[in-house]
Motif scaffolding. Structure first.
Motif, short mmCIF file in Angstrom:
data_model
loop_
_atom_site.label_atom_id
_atom_site.label_comp_id
_atom_site.label_asym_id
_atom_site.label_seq_id
_atom_site.Cartn_x
_atom_site.Cartn_y
_atom_site.Cartn_z
N HIS A 167 0.57 -1.24 0.11
CA HIS A 167 -0.11 0.07 -0.30
C HIS A 167 0.79 1.33 0.25
N LEU A 223 -5.11 5.86 -1.29
CA LEU A 223 -4.72 6.88 -1.94
C LEU A 223 -5.74 8.38 -1.93
N CYS A 251 -0.58 -0.14 11.23
CA CYS A 251 -0.57 -0.82 10.02
C CYS A 251 -0.45 -1.81 10.40
N LEU A 253 2.23 2.32 -2.92
CA LEU A 253 0.19 2.19 -4.05
C LEU A 253 0.58 4.14 -3.97
N LEU A 254 1.10 4.33 -2.62
CA LEU A 254 0.41 5.67 -2.08
C LEU A 254 1.57 6.80 -2.66
N LYS A 271 -0.21 4.09 5.39
CA LYS A 271 -2.21 3.03 5.65
C LYS A 271 -3.11 4.68 5.37
#
Lengths: 307, 437
Positions: free
Chosen positions: A44, A95, A144, A47-48, A92
């Motif tokens: 994650h 997005l 997280c 992706l962030l 966490k």
């Protein structure tokens, strides 16, 4: 008529360094911390980071198109802003936080003030503070997969058991994606120092004055463990080496850079020791950014041979 | 011991290997010779010949137009073709005497002097009459420099052997090939200043010159060799004085205010020729170099020769140059056309296949501070360039804009490729122009 030669004012040669090259170096220097963050916090986080960088670059591209300006994304400054912002986000965070933050950084803090070189505040930090105020619970939730609960500094502030110092240095603690690993950050910082993209004036005076402040006012006396936790456990390394050194928003005068660094050290100390939050680096730096014109004015270098 | 140097400066690619190992070659001029009447700072010279006159080499063709001025001598024999404005390296049209070279090279006879029989005034008059000016590029009449108000307060006579400009090797060759003339020239200058020490200030990339000259001055009580750190602009007058003596002067002071007189290698050698041999200033050494030149080397050139002939002597172009610079790459003048004459101040002809300036477009300043770090004048080029663009004269002066020596370090180092030197230079020109009125 014969072909004429090019004419221009002196000098007729130029050093090879370019703005884009400098920005690329900064990206490279941030990679150790980035890679550590991704491995430490998981997919994650990756992706962030990706979405935040994509947002900053795309925002700048679209803004340029709409305003019929020259395309500036190839100077890589938007990549630096996106990456720095992402490294300052909790692992966490949803997005969309990256998207909103990225847009705010580029459109509001940077482009509206005239683009690269004209912004008076570090775009990544401006956006982070905007997010902190607007989405406080998301931005301060560092839960997280690996850890629950507080960052090392928050734990110390609350009087709870802090992680081992060695974990803080390596980065095996809770925190934002890029701030936890002191080692990874210092490797990147050493790279920038060696190739002379940054020097020690700002980070050195920042960290030193912070240490002095903590020793004097931290309330723990000469507690080495506490002191090292303050250095390694929060955002100080990321802030001192990668954000306080941002060319655009730090003073250009050599003496001013020391003044700026000392100011940041004191403000960070005040925020951390006396403020409600355990952190203080981001606010200290943007506050410092605002003082830059004043600092430059009073620290103008004395011309050679002038008394 | 820490190296003698100053704060700031840059280290560009030096390009000296292209021409440094080949001996100086004397070239014989043909055709028309052009003598601009302004080859120096100060009043233009006044012609003393007219159209149709036959002149000899070494004959005065123009006399000084004032105290701060210098006479000009024919360097070949021939007939005065005309006196008309001609283009010079700066791009300006300057009134010039044109002489048709008859190819005989007949010269006037020169009167050698025994320097021990001359008094100070006679020495200075000989230098003044020989038309000697600062041959490093500035062109300031040398006799003026040598006539400070209080000569007894001069403590150092510095021969500027730094040659810090990239590509230039004319001073280097001169030091290697005619070191004794340089030393003797310096000794003549020391005769003018009883309390002065002579210094040969050489950058440490020229170790062979340092060694050679150190040996030659071993028994000279009043002369020493000083090795300077290799860094541009080590040979800038103010920086050189600081590096060798630790004294700092600003733009409104003269070297004499710091007890110094500075002259470059070619100028000191010209003093030797003028005083010992009685010869006026007629020649200089020019480095013809750059990656576009087939056979880069140094030439012993008669002043007045066309640049085109110099290129031909160096084997012509091996590639088509994009840029041709009279002087070094940091402070020289770009030429759009080669049809200009060699003057007293022309140190080099640099021909570059690629122009780095036009290849890179200026982008916004990122405030990196490199210009501030490298500025030997310790001003803020970024700020001054901004003020210049806004044409804020008052603030420009208040921010020490007039302390800039136009060395070019700021533009060189700028990652955004901004034309800092250019902006500051044009603003300075405007302000200096107004002050003169």
């Amino acid at each position: 008529m014969e072909k004429l030669f090019q004419v221009s004012s002196n000098p007729h040669i130029r050093a090879s360094v370019t703005t884009a090259r400098i920005m690329q170096y900064v990206v490279i220097a941030l990679l150790p911390a980035t890679v550590f963050g991704v491995f430490h916090f998981g997919i994650h986080a990756f992706l962030l980071i990706a979405i935040t960088v994509a947002t900053t670059v795309l925002s700048e591209y679209i803004y340029g198109k709409c305003m019929k300006r020259k395309d500036t994304i190839w100077d890589f400054s938007a990549v630096v802003t996106g990456l720095l912002l992402a490294l300052n986000l909790p692992p966490k965070a949803p997005l969309w936080i990256g998207v909103i933050g990225g847009m705010f950084a580029i459109l509001v803090v940077k482009m509206l003030f005239g683009g690269l070189g004209q912004n008076f505040m570090n775009p990544a930090l401006g956006a982070r503070c905007f997010l902190l105020i607007s989405f406080t619970s998301i931005m301060t939730n560092f839960d997280c997969d690996a850890y629950t609960g507080a960052t090392p500094l928050a734990a110390i502030k609350a009087g709870e058991q802090a992680p081992q110092l060695i974990d803080m240095v390596i980065g095996k603690t809770a925190g934002t994606i890029g701030e936890t690993s002191m080692i990874a950050l210092l490797i990147g910082a050493a790279f920038l120092l060696i190739i002379k993209v940054i020097d020690l004036r700002v980070p050195g005076s920042y960290i030193l004055s912070f240490v002095v402040f903590i020793l004097l006012f931290g309330g723990r006396g000469l507690d080495i463990n506490y002191l090292l936790s303050q250095l390694a456990g929060g955002g100080l390394m990321l802030g001192a080496f990668f954000m306080a050194t941002d060319y655009v928003t730090r003073p250009i005068t050599p003496r001013g850079q020391y003044v700026f660094g000392i100011f940041l050290g004191i403000m960070t100390g005040i925020f951390r020791v006396f403020g409600p939050s355990a952190e203080g680096v981001s606010y200290a730096i943007i506050l410092g950014n605002l003082l830059v014109p004043l600092i430059e004015k009073v620290t103008r270098p004395r011309a050679f041979g002038k008394k | 011991m820490s190296k003698l140097t100053f704060r700031g400066g840059v280290h560009p690619y030096d390009g000296k290997n292209l021409s440094k190992d080949k001996p100086i070659k004397t070239i014989v001029p043909k055709g028309e010779m052009v003598y601009p009447l302004s080859q120096h700072i100060g009043a233009p010279a006044v012609p003393v010949v007219k159209k149709g006159d036959r002149v000899l080499g070494g004959q005065k063709i123009a006399e000084a137009g004032g105290f701060v001025s210098a006479p000009i001598y024919a360097t070949v024999s021939g007939t005065v073709k005309t006196i008309e404005p001609r283009r010079v390296v700066t791009g300006d049209l300057v009134n010039s005497i044109i002489i048709d070279n008859d190819g005989i090279f007949e010269e006037v006879s020169y009167t050698p002097h025994d320097v021990t029989t001359l008094d100070k005034k006679e020495i200075i008059t000989l230098i003044q009459e020989a038309g000697i000016v600062g041959m490093g590029g500035a062109g300031f009449p040398t006799h003026v420099k040598l006539s400070p108000k209080e000569p007894e307060k001069i403590e150092y006579v510095i021969a500027n052997c730094a040659e810090c400009e990239p590509y230039l090797t004319s001073d280097y060759r001169r030091m290697l090939e005619e070191p004794q003339k340089l030393i003797d020239g310096l000794k003549i200058m020391l005769r003018l200043f009883d309390n002065a020490q002579g210094i040969l200030a050489i950058e440490d990339n020229k170790t062979d010159c340092i060694e050679l000259l150190s040996n030659l001055v071993q028994n000279e009580e009043r002369i020493s060799v000083k090795s300077l750190k290799t860094k541009y602009p080590q040979g800038a007058e103010r920086q050189l004085i600081y590096a060798t003596t630790g004294r700092a002067i600003n733009s409104s002071m003269l070297p004499a205010d710091a007890g110094c007189v500075v002259d470059n290698v070619d100028t000191v050698v010209a003093i030797y020729h003028a005083v010992i041999e009685g010869k006026p200033l007629m020649n200089r050494i020019v480095t013809v170099t750059g990656d576009a030149i087939r056979e880069p080397r140094n030439f012993y050139v008669r002043i007045g020769m066309n640049y085109k002939d110099l290129i031909d002597e160096a084997g012509g172009f091996q590639t088509e140059p994009e840029k041709v610079v009279s002087g070094g790459p940091m402070m020289g003048f770009a030429l759009f056309d080669l049809n200009v004459p060699t003057t007293k101040t022309a140190s080099a002809l640099l021909c570059l296949t690629h122009d780095e300036v036009s290849a890179m477009e200026p982008s916004p300043c990122i405030n990196c501070g490199r210009c501030v770090e490298v500025c030997p004048g310790r001003v803020m080029p970024k700020k001054l360039a901004e003020l210049a663009q806004r044409h804020d004269e008052e603030a420009f002066v208040a921010n020490d804009g007039m302390e800039c020596c136009e060395c070019g370090c700021c533009s060189y180092v700028c990652p955004a490729k901004r034309q800092l030197t250019q902006s500051i230079k044009s603003m300075r020109k405007t302000i200096l122009g107004k002050r003169k009125k």
